[in-house]
Design a protein around this motif. Structure first.
Motif, mmCIF file in Angstrom:
data_model
loop_
_atom_site.group_PDB
_atom_site.id
_atom_site.type_symbol
_atom_site.label_atom_id
_atom_site.label_comp_id
_atom_site.label_asym_id
_atom_site.label_seq_id
_atom_site.Cartn_x
_atom_site.Cartn_y
_atom_site.Cartn_z
ATOM 1 N N LEU A 56 0.822 -1.215 0.000
ATOM 2 C CA LEU A 56 0.000 0.000 0.000
ATOM 3 C C LEU A 56 0.854 1.263 0.000
ATOM 4 C CD1 LEU A 56 -2.840 -1.015 2.485
ATOM 5 C CD2 LEU A 56 -3.010 -0.758 -0.008
ATOM 6 N N LYS A 57 1.954 1.216 0.716
ATOM 7 C CA LYS A 57 2.870 2.362 0.739
ATOM 8 C C LYS A 57 3.397 2.648 -0.671
ATOM 9 C CE LYS A 57 6.841 3.965 3.356
ATOM 10 N NZ LYS A 57 7.450 3.912 4.669
ATOM 11 N N LEU A 58 3.736 1.602 -1.401
ATOM 12 C CA LEU A 58 4.185 1.764 -2.788
ATOM 13 C C LEU A 58 3.064 2.294 -3.679
ATOM 14 C CD1 LEU A 58 6.302 -1.461 -3.196
ATOM 15 C CD2 LEU A 58 7.124 0.857 -3.678
ATOM 16 N N ILE A 59 1.875 1.763 -3.521
ATOM 17 C CA ILE A 59 0.724 2.220 -4.326
ATOM 18 C C ILE A 59 0.518 3.719 -4.132
ATOM 19 C CG2 ILE A 59 -1.808 2.129 -4.486
ATOM 20 C CD1 ILE A 59 -1.556 -0.939 -4.104
ATOM 21 N N HIS A 60 0.502 4.157 -2.883
ATOM 22 C CA HIS A 60 0.305 5.586 -2.608
ATOM 23 C C HIS A 60 1.423 6.425 -3.213
ATOM 24 C CE1 HIS A 60 -3.141 4.825 -0.131
ATOM 25 N NE2 HIS A 60 -2.448 4.167 0.792
ATOM 26 N N PHE A 61 2.653 5.956 -3.109
ATOM 27 C CA PHE A 61 3.782 6.701 -3.666
ATOM 28 C C PHE A 61 3.640 6.863 -5.177
ATOM 29 C CE2 PHE A 61 8.025 6.855 -5.583
ATOM 30 C CZ PHE A 61 8.528 8.000 -4.971
ATOM 31 N N VAL A 62 3.345 5.775 -5.865
ATOM 32 C CA VAL A 62 3.209 5.834 -7.325
ATOM 33 C C VAL A 62 2.103 6.817 -7.713
ATOM 34 C CG1 VAL A 62 2.524 4.514 -9.384
ATOM 35 C CG2 VAL A 62 4.152 3.531 -7.737
ATOM 36 N N ASN A 63 0.960 6.697 -7.081
ATOM 37 C CA ASN A 63 -0.167 7.563 -7.423
ATOM 38 C C ASN A 63 0.105 9.025 -7.067
ATOM 39 O OD1 ASN A 63 -1.665 5.463 -8.535
ATOM 40 N ND2 ASN A 63 -2.685 5.003 -6.616
ATOM 41 N N GLU A 64 0.761 9.266 -5.941
ATOM 42 C CA GLU A 64 1.079 10.641 -5.532
ATOM 43 C C GLU A 64 2.097 11.297 -6.459
ATOM 44 O OE1 GLU A 64 2.317 10.168 -1.466
ATOM 45 O OE2 GLU A 64 0.253 9.908 -0.770
ATOM 46 N N ARG A 65 2.919 10.490 -7.119
ATOM 47 C CA ARG A 65 3.940 11.018 -8.024
ATOM 48 C C ARG A 65 3.435 11.149 -9.465
ATOM 49 N NH1 ARG A 65 9.258 10.076 -7.579
ATOM 50 N NH2 ARG A 65 9.386 11.764 -9.077
ATOM 51 N N GLY A 66 2.129 11.004 -9.650
ATOM 52 C CA GLY A 66 1.551 11.200 -10.971
ATOM 53 C C GLY A 66 1.521 9.959 -11.835
ATOM 54 N N GLY A 67 1.845 8.820 -11.244
ATOM 55 C CA GLY A 67 1.777 7.556 -11.974
ATOM 56 C C GLY A 67 0.455 6.858 -11.723
ATOM 57 N N PHE A 68 0.369 5.639 -12.159
ATOM 58 C CA PHE A 68 -0.814 4.815 -11.903
ATOM 59 C C PHE A 68 -0.336 3.477 -11.351
ATOM 60 C CE2 PHE A 68 -3.845 1.526 -13.362
ATOM 61 C CZ PHE A 68 -4.908 1.899 -12.550
ATOM 62 N N ALA A 69 -0.701 3.214 -10.100
ATOM 63 C CA ALA A 69 -0.346 1.960 -9.451
ATOM 64 C C ALA A 69 -1.385 0.903 -9.834
ATOM 65 C CB ALA A 69 -0.300 2.134 -7.939
ATOM 66 N N ALA A 70 -0.917 -0.128 -10.496
ATOM 67 C CA ALA A 70 -1.804 -1.199 -10.940
ATOM 68 C C ALA A 70 -1.903 -2.267 -9.862
ATOM 69 C CB ALA A 70 -1.276 -1.816 -12.228
ATOM 70 N N VAL A 71 -3.125 -2.662 -9.538
ATOM 71 C CA VAL A 71 -3.347 -3.753 -8.595
ATOM 72 C C VAL A 71 -3.182 -5.051 -9.383
ATOM 73 C CG1 VAL A 71 -4.985 -4.855 -7.038
ATOM 74 C CG2 VAL A 71 -4.870 -2.350 -7.174
ATOM 75 N N PRO A 72 -2.201 -5.887 -8.992
ATOM 76 C CA PRO A 72 -1.851 -7.044 -9.826
ATOM 77 C C PRO A 72 -2.680 -8.286 -9.549
ATOM 78 C CG PRO A 72 -0.363 -6.916 -7.974
ATOM 79 C CD PRO A 72 -1.287 -5.725 -7.866
ATOM 80 N N ALA A 73 -2.775 -9.118 -10.568
ATOM 81 C CA ALA A 73 -3.266 -10.480 -10.376
ATOM 82 C C ALA A 73 -2.131 -11.266 -9.735
ATOM 83 C CB ALA A 73 -3.647 -11.097 -11.715
ATOM 84 N N LEU A 74 -2.467 -12.193 -8.867
ATOM 85 C CA LEU A 74 -1.438 -12.915 -8.121
ATOM 86 C C LEU A 74 -1.493 -14.411 -8.397
ATOM 87 C CD1 LEU A 74 -1.832 -11.152 -4.671
ATOM 88 C CD2 LEU A 74 -0.182 -10.643 -6.478
#
Length: 171
Positions: A56-74
């Motif tokens: 979640l920390k990575l997801i927030h970082f990516v989105n806050e930096r103007g990227g798009f954090a993709a929720v992956p299939a596992l």
């Protein structure tokens, strides 16, 4: 703004953190049906939750930096283990894999001169040092115990205290 290359690398790391959470959740479920290791079970459940927080920390970082954090299939993680020793050996091997993956993302961040991402990932570097040290320590203790049931009882009794000691060092 994240470059496409950094975004892809971070999304790969998001998937690895999500997989880590699933791997430890599967370990917890397996441990829960083993007799007499309630604290080992709790350790794996807590470890799974911690890995989810890392994701979640990575997801927030990516989105806050103007990227798009993709929720992956596992993929399906391993569901059973021959023994507790095998589960903890897998834990160490997995943590070493995660550490290498983070190092790979840092290499890309430095190549791209993305110092914000580099700085952000330093938390993960420190975290992995602690995670690997804990995993090695637990594996060493299991090696010392061997097949001694009394030793396994003490290992189970002490595991949450051992992991709490690592957590308190973070603060």
């Amino acid at each position: 703004m994240l470059s496409k290359r950094i975004q892809e690398a971070l999304n790969k790391q998001i998937k690895i953190e999500a997989e880590s959470s699933q791997v430890y959740l599967a370990m917890a479920s397996w441990a829960e049906i083993q007799p007499g290791i309630d604290n080992v079970t709790s350790f794996f459940y807590q470890h799974s939750d911690e890995e989810r927080q890392h994701m979640l920390k990575l997801i927030h970082f990516v989105n806050e930096r103007g990227g798009f954090a993709a929720v992956p299939a596992l993929p399906q993680p391993p569901l059973t283990f021959p023994s507790i020793k095998h589960a903890f050996a897998a834990l160490l091997k997995h943590e070493e894999f995660v550490s290498q993956s983070i190092n790979d993302v840092i290499d890309i961040a430095l190549e791209e001169k993305d110092y914000a991402t580099h700085n952000f990932l330093q938390w993960y570097v420190s975290e992995q040092i602690e995670e690997e040290a804990l995993a090695r320590s637990l594996n060493d203790k299991l090696e010392l115990i061997g097949d001694d049931k009394g030793g396994m009882y003490l290992f189970d009794r002490d595991i949450l205290m051992l992991s709490s000691n690592v957590e308190s060092k973070k603060a």
